[in-house]
Scaffold this motif. Structure first.
Motif, PDB file in Angstrom:
ATOM      1  N   ALA A  12       0.722  -1.180  -0.009  1.00  0.00           N
ATOM      2  CA  ALA A  12      -0.024  -0.117  -0.037  1.00  0.00           C
ATOM      3  C   ALA A  12       0.833   1.509   0.105  1.00  0.00           C
ATOM      4  O   ALA A  12       0.484   2.237  -0.576  1.00  0.00           O
ATOM      5  CB  ALA A  12      -0.795   0.018   1.218  1.00  0.00           C
ATOM      6  N   GLU A  14       3.483   1.730  -1.428  1.00  0.00           N
ATOM      7  CA  GLU A  14       4.258   2.095  -2.712  1.00  0.00           C
ATOM      8  C   GLU A  14       2.994   2.526  -3.539  1.00  0.00           C
ATOM      9  O   GLU A  14       3.163   3.443  -4.296  1.00  0.00           O
ATOM     10  CB  GLU A  14       4.610   0.537  -3.277  1.00  0.00           C
ATOM     11  N   LEU A  15       1.790   2.006  -3.316  1.00  0.00           N
ATOM     12  CA  LEU A  15       0.551   2.379  -4.483  1.00  0.00           C
ATOM     13  C   LEU A  15       0.653   3.882  -3.920  1.00  0.00           C
ATOM     14  O   LEU A  15       0.150   4.709  -4.891  1.00  0.00           O
ATOM     15  CB  LEU A  15      -0.408   1.562  -4.091  1.00  0.00           C
ATOM     16  N   ARG A  18       2.786   5.887  -5.634  1.00  0.00           N
ATOM     17  CA  ARG A  18       2.546   6.240  -7.156  1.00  0.00           C
ATOM     18  C   ARG A  18       1.317   6.922  -7.458  1.00  0.00           C
ATOM     19  O   ARG A  18       1.205   7.697  -8.347  1.00  0.00           O
ATOM     20  CB  ARG A  18       2.154   4.986  -7.733  1.00  0.00           C
ATOM     21  N   LEU A  19       0.364   6.837  -6.635  1.00  0.00           N
ATOM     22  CA  LEU A  19      -0.779   7.718  -7.019  1.00  0.00           C
ATOM     23  C   LEU A  19      -0.734   9.063  -6.443  1.00  0.00           C
ATOM     24  O   LEU A  19      -0.913   9.895  -7.118  1.00  0.00           O
ATOM     25  CB  LEU A  19      -1.957   7.428  -5.797  1.00  0.00           C
ATOM     26  N   THR A  60      -1.219  -0.921 -12.473  1.00  0.00           N
ATOM     27  CA  THR A  60      -2.070  -1.079 -11.547  1.00  0.00           C
ATOM     28  C   THR A  60      -3.423  -0.374 -11.715  1.00  0.00           C
ATOM     29  O   THR A  60      -3.877   0.530 -10.945  1.00  0.00           O
ATOM     30  CB  THR A  60      -1.548  -0.850  -9.989  1.00  0.00           C
ATOM     31  N   SER A  85      -8.248  -2.634  -6.643  1.00  0.00           N
ATOM     32  CA  SER A  85      -7.321  -3.240  -7.945  1.00  0.00           C
ATOM     33  C   SER A  85      -7.110  -4.528  -7.899  1.00  0.00           C
ATOM     34  O   SER A  85      -6.710  -4.915  -7.023  1.00  0.00           O
ATOM     35  CB  SER A  85      -5.971  -2.101  -7.820  1.00  0.00           C
ATOM     36  N   ALA A  88      -3.136  -5.356  -8.275  1.00  0.00           N
ATOM     37  CA  ALA A  88      -2.142  -4.885  -7.103  1.00  0.00           C
ATOM     38  C   ALA A  88      -3.014  -5.638  -5.751  1.00  0.00           C
ATOM     39  O   ALA A  88      -2.257  -5.781  -4.545  1.00  0.00           O
ATOM     40  CB  ALA A  88      -2.129  -3.448  -6.718  1.00  0.00           C
TER      41      ALA A  88
END
Ligand code: SF4
Lengths: 164, 215
Positions: A12, A14-15, A18-19, A60, A85, A88
């Motif tokens: 999470a 990392e996500l 990225r977001l 993702t 997702s 992911a």
């Protein structure tokens, strides 16, 4: 896009990073709330655009909408999009603040078709208007119901109860 | 009606002529015709009730459970649950009636053939139950259709449902072709829908069918 669950091995944090990069200036307060959930706030004007881009995200894609919930905070209303997702195996929560006086937000039912009935329910129970919804009827209560019963200031109308 | 001289000797004066040409007035009081017919019809009706499965909430689970082998509703001859109102004479309202369902329920009730009965199963169907203050709950199915037997409980056990059905059997056995004026009205004159009452249906013992013409 692959429908195999969790084939992109990121967590999470990392996500969220990225977001935060991809939606800088649009998603606010991006944070990890639970080991598998990223939470963010979003201005209501940007819902349509951000939804489309989240859905088409590289690697993702946030390709599933599981729930739209609506909250009455007395000072304002809030619409919460619960996204998931498959790639992911992570969840994303988008909180959209709406003014009480004019709770209008763009529909996302053309991005995630499952939003259709959830938006109808949010309109039925909380009175949130989804602009551009293909079928904006009530879903749980009868069609001629007066008011939106889950609002904190709801006052029941006697015309809602013909059988007394 | 073929009455031989042999039979006529055992009948009271004047009865023979009236049996041959019965007038409507002959059915106003119990006599040999009405009581015998009552016996046969009521026996048949009370032991072959076809219930309409109207499960609306959790009580429906108990209604289904009473249909299966462990409790076995077939012991009372009431096991033929039908999914259509036109083949039924008993509506078991099992569950919470809400404002959206009430007009549908009324319509299905009106589609059932006379004579028909209604059992209100559980606290919800009887009074609104735990959802009495709910914004979307009708506080009792008797606000919509006339109810014959109320079964309390949340949910009532299958035994309670059977008890209610046996009460209903006793009620059915009191039906008669005669004496339509003796049948007690189901509601007082102050009921709000009193103006819409459809008159007693004398051919079936004067069961009063009360409908609200407009929901
Ligand atoms: S009476 Fe109780 S068990 Fe029956 S429908 Fe209502 S809440 Fe459910």
């Amino acid at each position: 896009m692959s429908l195999q669950v969790g084939n992109v091995r990121i967590d999470a944090d990392e996500l969220a990073a990225r977001l935060g990069r991809a939606f800088a200036g649009e998603l606010m307060d991006v944070a990890v709330q639970e080991p598998d959930t990223v939470v963010a706030r979003l201005a209501r004007e940007k819902v349509k655009d951000v939804a489309r881009r989240l859905h088409d995200l590289d690697e993702t894609p946030i390709d599933s909408l599981t729930l739209i919930s609506s909250v009455d905070y007395v000072t304002h209303l809030e619409c919460v999009y619960h996204l998931y997702s498959y790639a992911a195996n992570l969840y994303v929560e988008l909180h959209v603040e709406l003014p009480r006086g004019r709770p209008v937000v763009a529909t996302v039912s053309d991005v995630w078709p499952s939003a259709d009935w959830h938006e109808r329910e949010a309109w039925d129970m909380m009175g949130i208007v989804f602009e551009g919804h293909p079928d904006p009827r009530r879903i749980l209560l009868k069609d001629d119901w007066i008011g939106h019963p889950l609002r904190k200031d709801y006052v029941d109308d006697v015309r809602n109860h013909p059988y007394v | 009606m073929a009455l031989t001289d042999e039979v006529k000797r055992y009948l009271p004066d004047g009865i023979a002529a009236r049996l041959k040409y019965p007038k409507l007035a002959d059915f106003e009081r119990p006599n040999v015709i009405t009581t015998t017919a009552d016996l046969v019809f009521n026996w048949a009706r009370s032991h072959s009730v076809f219930p309409f499965q109207y499960g609306l909430a959790c009580c429906a689970i108990e209604m289904l459970s009473s249909g299966f082998a462990r409790y076995d509703i077939a012991r009372y001859g009431m096991e033929v649950f039908r999914p259509t109102p036109r083949q039924c004479d008993l509506m078991i309202v099992a569950g919470t009636v809400n404002e959206k369902m009430a007009p549908v329920l009324l319509r299905l009730y009106e589609q059932m053939a006379e004579p028909k009965w209604v059992i209100s199963m559980g606290a919800c169907a009887t009074s609104g139950g735990p959802f009495y203050d709910g914004y979307n709950v009708v506080n009792g199915v008797d606000k919509v259709v006339p109810v014959d037997v109320y079964i309390p409980g949340c949910p009532p056990r299958p035994e309670a449902l059977f008890d209610g059905m046996l009460q209903l059997q006793r009620k059915i056995q009191q039906l008669t072709f005669a004496r339509p004026e003796k049948v007690e009205p189901l509601y007082g004159a102050d009921a709000p829908w009193h103006a819409d009452v459809i008159g007693p249906q004398a051919q079936f013992g004067g069961r009063v069918s009360k409908k609200r013409l407009t929901p």
